[in-house]
Design a protein around this motif. Structure first.
Motif, short mmCIF file in Angstrom:
data_model
loop_
_atom_site.label_atom_id
_atom_site.label_comp_id
_atom_site.label_asym_id
_atom_site.label_seq_id
_atom_site.Cartn_x
_atom_site.Cartn_y
_atom_site.Cartn_z
N PRO A 13 -17.51 30.36 -31.54
CA PRO A 13 -18.67 31.23 -31.75
C PRO A 13 -18.24 32.67 -32.01
CG PRO A 13 -18.96 29.87 -29.79
CD PRO A 13 -17.55 29.67 -30.25
N ARG A 14 -18.93 33.31 -32.97
CA ARG A 14 -18.72 34.72 -33.28
C ARG A 14 -17.24 35.00 -33.62
NH1 ARG A 14 -22.96 36.60 -33.35
NH2 ARG A 14 -22.50 38.78 -33.26
N HIS A 15 -16.69 34.13 -34.44
CA HIS A 15 -15.28 34.21 -34.82
C HIS A 15 -15.18 33.99 -36.32
CE1 HIS A 15 -11.03 34.10 -33.77
NE2 HIS A 15 -10.88 33.06 -34.57
N PRO A 38 -21.28 33.22 -37.24
CA PRO A 38 -22.07 34.24 -36.56
C PRO A 38 -22.91 33.68 -35.41
CG PRO A 38 -23.20 33.58 -38.55
CD PRO A 38 -21.90 32.80 -38.49
N THR A 39 -22.82 32.38 -35.19
CA THR A 39 -23.65 31.74 -34.17
C THR A 39 -22.99 31.78 -32.79
OG1 THR A 39 -22.74 29.49 -34.31
CG2 THR A 39 -24.37 30.12 -35.98
N ASP A 40 -23.71 31.32 -31.81
CA ASP A 40 -23.18 31.21 -30.45
C ASP A 40 -22.67 29.81 -30.15
OD1 ASP A 40 -23.71 33.89 -29.81
OD2 ASP A 40 -25.80 33.43 -29.32
N GLU A 41 -22.51 29.01 -31.18
CA GLU A 41 -22.07 27.62 -31.04
C GLU A 41 -20.72 27.41 -31.73
OE1 GLU A 41 -23.95 25.40 -29.35
OE2 GLU A 41 -25.47 26.94 -29.01
N HIS A 42 -19.94 26.47 -31.20
CA HIS A 42 -18.74 26.03 -31.91
C HIS A 42 -19.21 25.21 -33.11
CE1 HIS A 42 -16.97 26.89 -27.98
NE2 HIS A 42 -15.81 26.97 -28.61
N GLU A 57 -22.10 23.01 -48.41
CA GLU A 57 -22.21 22.10 -47.26
C GLU A 57 -22.00 22.85 -45.95
OE1 GLU A 57 -19.34 19.04 -48.00
OE2 GLU A 57 -20.46 18.24 -49.71
N HIS A 58 -21.04 23.75 -45.94
CA HIS A 58 -20.72 24.46 -44.70
C HIS A 58 -21.66 25.64 -44.44
CE1 HIS A 58 -17.35 21.77 -44.98
NE2 HIS A 58 -17.14 22.01 -43.70
N ARG A 59 -22.26 26.18 -45.47
CA ARG A 59 -23.29 27.20 -45.27
C ARG A 59 -24.50 26.58 -44.56
NH1 ARG A 59 -22.59 30.30 -51.05
NH2 ARG A 59 -21.13 31.88 -50.28
N LYS A 60 -24.78 25.33 -44.88
CA LYS A 60 -25.90 24.63 -44.24
C LYS A 60 -25.67 24.46 -42.74
CE LYS A 60 -27.30 22.14 -48.37
NZ LYS A 60 -27.30 20.83 -49.05
N LEU A 61 -24.42 24.54 -42.30
CA LEU A 61 -24.11 24.43 -40.88
C LEU A 61 -24.33 25.74 -40.13
CD1 LEU A 61 -20.76 22.41 -41.09
CD2 LEU A 61 -23.05 21.53 -40.59
N GLY A 62 -24.66 26.81 -40.87
CA GLY A 62 -24.88 28.11 -40.25
C GLY A 62 -23.72 29.08 -40.42
N LEU A 63 -22.71 28.67 -41.18
CA LEU A 63 -21.55 29.53 -41.41
C LEU A 63 -21.80 30.46 -42.58
CD1 LEU A 63 -18.82 26.78 -41.10
CD2 LEU A 63 -19.34 28.55 -39.42
N LYS A 64 -21.18 31.62 -42.54
CA LYS A 64 -21.18 32.51 -43.69
C LYS A 64 -19.85 32.30 -44.40
CE LYS A 64 -21.73 37.27 -45.17
NZ LYS A 64 -21.90 38.66 -44.75
#
Length: 89
Positions: A13-15, A38-42, A57-64
């Motif tokens: 998270p946040r890494h 940017p999330t609080d999840e792994h 595909e990985h943007r859909k997971l919440g990643l930038k």
């Protein structure tokens, strides 16, 4: 290694990480990818990167995902994303 042989990597998270060494396709339009969680999840990602579909595909997971092209300044992009991540704390 083929697409069916993908490995998993966990981004804390946040890494943020850089995936330049995990891009295996010669025709890939970017020399590096900066991946920000940017999330609080792994969040688990698949590596290596084979194609541009990986980005969406990985943007859909919440990643930038920040693509780094040949003419881009990697260090400037990294510093910008790091500052944005820290400012959002």
């Amino acid at each position: 290694m083929s697409e069916g042989d993908s490995m998993k990597m966990v981004i804390r998270p946040r890494h943020m990480i850089s995936l330049g060494g995990y891009i295996v396709e010669l025709e890939f339009p970017y020399r590096n990818l900066i991946v920000v969680n940017p999330t609080d999840e792994h969040i688990k990602i698949e590596v290596p990167v084979f194609d541009e579909e990986w980005i969406e595909e990985h943007r859909k997971l919440g990643l930038k995902i920040v693509p780094v092209g040949d003419d881009d300044n990697y260090l400037s992009l990294w510093r910008r994303e790091k500052a944005l991540l820290e400012a959002s704390d």
